[in-house]
Design a protein around this motif. Structure first.
Motif, PDB file in Angstrom:
ATOM      1  N   MET A  69      54.585  30.402  42.038  1.00 24.93           N
ATOM      2  CA  MET A  69      55.981  30.437  42.482  1.00 24.93           C
ATOM      3  C   MET A  69      56.173  31.418  43.634  1.00 24.93           C
ATOM      4  SD  MET A  69      58.064  30.394  38.927  1.00 24.93           S
ATOM      5  CE  MET A  69      58.060  28.996  37.841  1.00 24.93           C
ATOM      6  N   GLN A  70      55.379  32.467  43.670  1.00 26.52           N
ATOM      7  CA  GLN A  70      55.501  33.476  44.714  1.00 26.52           C
ATOM      8  C   GLN A  70      54.713  33.110  45.974  1.00 26.52           C
ATOM      9  OE1 GLN A  70      54.060  36.811  42.399  1.00 26.52           O
ATOM     10  NE2 GLN A  70      56.120  37.672  42.272  1.00 26.52           N
ATOM     11  N   ARG A  71      53.852  32.128  45.858  1.00 27.80           N
ATOM     12  CA  ARG A  71      52.973  31.759  46.981  1.00 27.80           C
ATOM     13  C   ARG A  71      53.794  31.254  48.161  1.00 27.80           C
ATOM     14  NH1 ARG A  71      49.962  27.065  48.253  1.00 27.80           N
ATOM     15  NH2 ARG A  71      50.830  25.988  46.470  1.00 27.80           N
ATOM     16  N   THR A  72      53.456  31.708  49.342  1.00 26.81           N
ATOM     17  CA  THR A  72      54.183  31.293  50.547  1.00 26.81           C
ATOM     18  C   THR A  72      53.298  30.526  51.524  1.00 26.81           C
ATOM     19  OG1 THR A  72      53.715  33.412  51.615  1.00 26.81           O
ATOM     20  CG2 THR A  72      55.803  33.221  50.421  1.00 26.81           C
ATOM     21  N   LYS A  73      51.986  30.582  51.349  1.00 30.52           N
ATOM     22  CA  LYS A  73      51.072  29.882  52.249  1.00 30.52           C
ATOM     23  C   LYS A  73      50.532  28.625  51.583  1.00 30.52           C
ATOM     24  CE  LYS A  73      49.629  33.967  54.746  1.00 30.52           C
ATOM     25  NZ  LYS A  73      48.520  34.819  55.154  1.00 30.52           N
ATOM     26  N   LEU A  74      50.362  27.580  52.391  1.00 31.67           N
ATOM     27  CA  LEU A  74      49.789  26.340  51.891  1.00 31.67           C
ATOM     28  C   LEU A  74      48.300  26.514  51.625  1.00 31.67           C
ATOM     29  CD1 LEU A  74      51.395  23.691  54.265  1.00 31.67           C
ATOM     30  CD2 LEU A  74      52.002  24.174  51.901  1.00 31.67           C
ATOM     31  N   VAL A  75      47.828  25.829  50.601  1.00 31.06           N
ATOM     32  CA  VAL A  75      46.409  25.784  50.307  1.00 31.06           C
ATOM     33  C   VAL A  75      45.806  24.716  51.218  1.00 31.06           C
ATOM     34  CG1 VAL A  75      44.709  25.240  48.510  1.00 31.06           C
ATOM     35  CG2 VAL A  75      46.785  26.491  47.922  1.00 31.06           C
ATOM     36  N   ARG A  76      44.598  24.922  51.660  1.00 27.29           N
ATOM     37  CA  ARG A  76      43.926  23.972  52.556  1.00 27.29           C
ATOM     38  C   ARG A  76      44.013  22.548  51.997  1.00 27.29           C
ATOM     39  NH1 ARG A  76      38.830  24.820  56.007  1.00 27.29           N
ATOM     40  NH2 ARG A  76      38.157  22.690  56.373  1.00 27.29           N
ATOM     41  N   GLY A  77      44.511  21.634  52.811  1.00 27.53           N
ATOM     42  CA  GLY A  77      44.634  20.230  52.414  1.00 27.53           C
ATOM     43  C   GLY A  77      45.921  19.909  51.670  1.00 27.53           C
ATOM     44  N   GLU A  78      46.755  20.902  51.405  1.00 36.44           N
ATOM     45  CA  GLU A  78      47.996  20.683  50.670  1.00 36.44           C
ATOM     46  C   GLU A  78      49.071  20.132  51.611  1.00 36.44           C
ATOM     47  OE1 GLU A  78      50.641  23.231  47.518  1.00 36.44           O
ATOM     48  OE2 GLU A  78      49.876  24.289  49.264  1.00 36.44           O
TER      49      GLU A  78
ATOM     50  N   ASP B 242      53.756  22.971  29.546  1.00 36.79           N
ATOM     51  CA  ASP B 242      53.976  23.400  30.932  1.00 36.79           C
ATOM     52  C   ASP B 242      55.399  23.907  31.118  1.00 36.79           C
ATOM     53  OD1 ASP B 242      51.409  22.791  31.725  1.00 36.79           O
ATOM     54  OD2 ASP B 242      51.945  20.855  32.606  1.00 36.79           O
ATOM     55  N   LYS B 243      56.331  23.222  30.473  1.00 33.99           N
ATOM     56  CA  LYS B 243      57.741  23.613  30.603  1.00 33.99           C
ATOM     57  C   LYS B 243      57.957  25.034  30.085  1.00 33.99           C
ATOM     58  CE  LYS B 243      62.409  22.205  29.406  1.00 33.99           C
ATOM     59  NZ  LYS B 243      63.262  21.235  28.747  1.00 33.99           N
ATOM     60  N   ALA B 244      57.352  25.367  28.957  1.00 37.98           N
ATOM     61  CA  ALA B 244      57.498  26.714  28.392  1.00 37.98           C
ATOM     62  C   ALA B 244      56.893  27.756  29.327  1.00 37.98           C
ATOM     63  CB  ALA B 244      56.830  26.783  27.018  1.00 37.98           C
ATOM     64  N   VAL B 245      55.740  27.438  29.898  1.00 39.26           N
ATOM     65  CA  VAL B 245      55.073  28.375  30.812  1.00 39.26           C
ATOM     66  C   VAL B 245      55.948  28.616  32.038  1.00 39.26           C
ATOM     67  CG1 VAL B 245      53.107  28.643  32.372  1.00 39.26           C
ATOM     68  CG2 VAL B 245      52.741  27.848  30.034  1.00 39.26           C
ATOM     69  N   TRP B 246      56.433  27.543  32.663  1.00 41.75           N
ATOM     70  CA  TRP B 246      57.236  27.692  33.876  1.00 41.75           C
ATOM     71  C   TRP B 246      58.571  28.364  33.590  1.00 41.75           C
ATOM     72  CZ3 TRP B 246      55.575  27.139  38.766  1.00 41.75           C
ATOM     73  CH2 TRP B 246      54.322  26.572  38.936  1.00 41.75           C
ATOM     74  N   ASN B 247      59.174  28.079  32.434  1.00 43.28           N
ATOM     75  CA  ASN B 247      60.427  28.759  32.070  1.00 43.28           C
ATOM     76  C   ASN B 247      60.198  30.257  31.900  1.00 43.28           C
ATOM     77  OD1 ASN B 247      62.027  26.473  32.144  1.00 43.28           O
ATOM     78  ND2 ASN B 247      61.858  26.072  29.949  1.00 43.28           N
ATOM     79  N   SER B 248      59.107  30.623  31.253  1.00 41.64           N
ATOM     80  CA  SER B 248      58.792  32.042  31.083  1.00 41.64           C
ATOM     81  C   SER B 248      58.523  32.692  32.434  1.00 41.64           C
ATOM     82  CB  SER B 248      57.575  32.217  30.177  1.00 41.64           C
ATOM     83  OG  SER B 248      57.872  31.815  28.866  1.00 41.64           O
ATOM     84  N   ALA B 249      57.828  31.987  33.304  1.00 40.93           N
ATOM     85  CA  ALA B 249      57.541  32.522  34.637  1.00 40.93           C
ATOM     86  C   ALA B 249      58.838  32.757  35.410  1.00 40.93           C
ATOM     87  CB  ALA B 249      56.630  31.563  35.402  1.00 40.93           C
ATOM     88  N   GLN B 250      59.751  31.826  35.319  1.00 41.73           N
ATOM     89  CA  GLN B 250      61.039  31.994  36.006  1.00 41.73           C
ATOM     90  C   GLN B 250      61.806  33.191  35.461  1.00 41.73           C
ATOM     91  OE1 GLN B 250      62.676  28.077  35.364  1.00 41.73           O
ATOM     92  NE2 GLN B 250      62.190  27.441  37.465  1.00 41.73           N
ATOM     93  N   ARG B 251      61.813  33.343  34.142  1.00 41.88           N
ATOM     94  CA  ARG B 251      62.521  34.483  33.539  1.00 41.88           C
ATOM     95  C   ARG B 251      61.890  35.809  33.958  1.00 41.88           C
ATOM     96  NH1 ARG B 251      62.784  30.965  29.053  1.00 41.88           N
ATOM     97  NH2 ARG B 251      61.044  32.015  28.053  1.00 41.88           N
ATOM     98  N   LEU B 252      60.558  35.858  33.970  1.00 40.79           N
ATOM     99  CA  LEU B 252      59.893  37.090  34.401  1.00 40.79           C
ATOM    100  C   LEU B 252      60.205  37.399  35.859  1.00 40.79           C
ATOM    101  CD1 LEU B 252      56.308  37.031  32.836  1.00 40.79           C
ATOM    102  CD2 LEU B 252      58.178  38.561  32.288  1.00 40.79           C
ATOM    103  N   LEU B 253      60.209  36.384  36.704  1.00 42.65           N
ATOM    104  CA  LEU B 253      60.528  36.604  38.114  1.00 42.65           C
ATOM    105  C   LEU B 253      61.948  37.134  38.288  1.00 42.65           C
ATOM    106  CD1 LEU B 253      58.803  33.598  39.864  1.00 42.65           C
ATOM    107  CD2 LEU B 253      58.507  36.014  40.421  1.00 42.65           C
ATOM    108  N   ARG B 254      62.882  36.587  37.529  1.00 40.67           N
ATOM    109  CA  ARG B 254      64.274  37.071  37.621  1.00 40.67           C
ATOM    110  C   ARG B 254      64.379  38.525  37.171  1.00 40.67           C
ATOM    111  NH1 ARG B 254      65.954  31.732  36.004  1.00 40.67           N
ATOM    112  NH2 ARG B 254      65.835  32.345  33.846  1.00 40.67           N
ATOM    113  N   HIS B 255      63.654  38.854  36.123  1.00 40.19           N
ATOM    114  CA  HIS B 255      63.769  40.192  35.550  1.00 40.19           C
ATOM    115  C   HIS B 255      62.924  41.235  36.290  1.00 40.19           C
ATOM    116  CE1 HIS B 255      64.836  43.019  32.411  1.00 40.19           C
ATOM    117  NE2 HIS B 255      63.567  43.380  32.353  1.00 40.19           N
ATOM    118  N   TYR B 256      61.684  40.880  36.640  1.00 41.71           N
ATOM    119  CA  TYR B 256      60.752  41.850  37.212  1.00 41.71           C
ATOM    120  C   TYR B 256      60.488  41.679  38.701  1.00 41.71           C
ATOM    121  CZ  TYR B 256      59.643  43.130  32.410  1.00 41.71           C
ATOM    122  OH  TYR B 256      59.718  43.552  31.120  1.00 41.71           O
ATOM    123  N   GLY B 257      60.920  40.575  39.291  1.00 38.24           N
ATOM    124  CA  GLY B 257      60.695  40.349  40.713  1.00 38.24           C
ATOM    125  C   GLY B 257      59.221  40.320  41.056  1.00 38.24           C
ATOM    126  N   GLU B 258      58.828  41.076  42.062  1.00 39.13           N
ATOM    127  CA  GLU B 258      57.445  41.086  42.544  1.00 39.13           C
ATOM    128  C   GLU B 258      56.447  41.575  41.490  1.00 39.13           C
ATOM    129  OE1 GLU B 258      56.174  39.967  45.481  1.00 39.13           O
ATOM    130  OE2 GLU B 258      58.193  39.154  45.776  1.00 39.13           O
TER     131      GLU B 258
END
Length: 81
Positions: free
Chosen positions: A69-78, A18-34
């Motif tokens: 990470m980009q999600r801004t709305k809560l999921v039902r019941g969250e 999970d750590k590798a996945v989230w780290n990669s996601a963070q790097r992609l977000l920094r580099h590519y944004g939306e």
């Protein structure tokens, strides 16, 4: 989908950190944004085209993490922090 691919080929899915996945996601977000999620999905698709099941699964998980990470709305019941 990724789990189905492993089953289709009769292979047990390899564990992905999970750590590798989230780290990669963070790097992609920094580099590519939306554009980060589509970039990860493209990498996953390209890996699948090359027969790289592990890489395809990894990038699909990264794309899911980016969308979370980009999600801004809560999921039902969250709970709201």
């Amino acid at each position: 989908m990724a789990q189905d691919l492993w089953e289709m080929y009769g292979l047990p899915p390899e564990p992905i950190s999970d750590k590798a996945v989230w780290n990669s996601a963070q790097r992609l977000l920094r580099h590519y944004g939306e554009r980060a999620a589509p970039v990860a999905e493209k990498r996953g698709s390209d890996a699948l085209d090359l027969g790289e099941l592990f890489d395809s699964r990894y990038w699909r998980l990264v794309a899911e993490a980016v969308r979370e990470m980009q999600r801004t709305k809560l999921v039902r019941g969250e709970a709201k922090n």
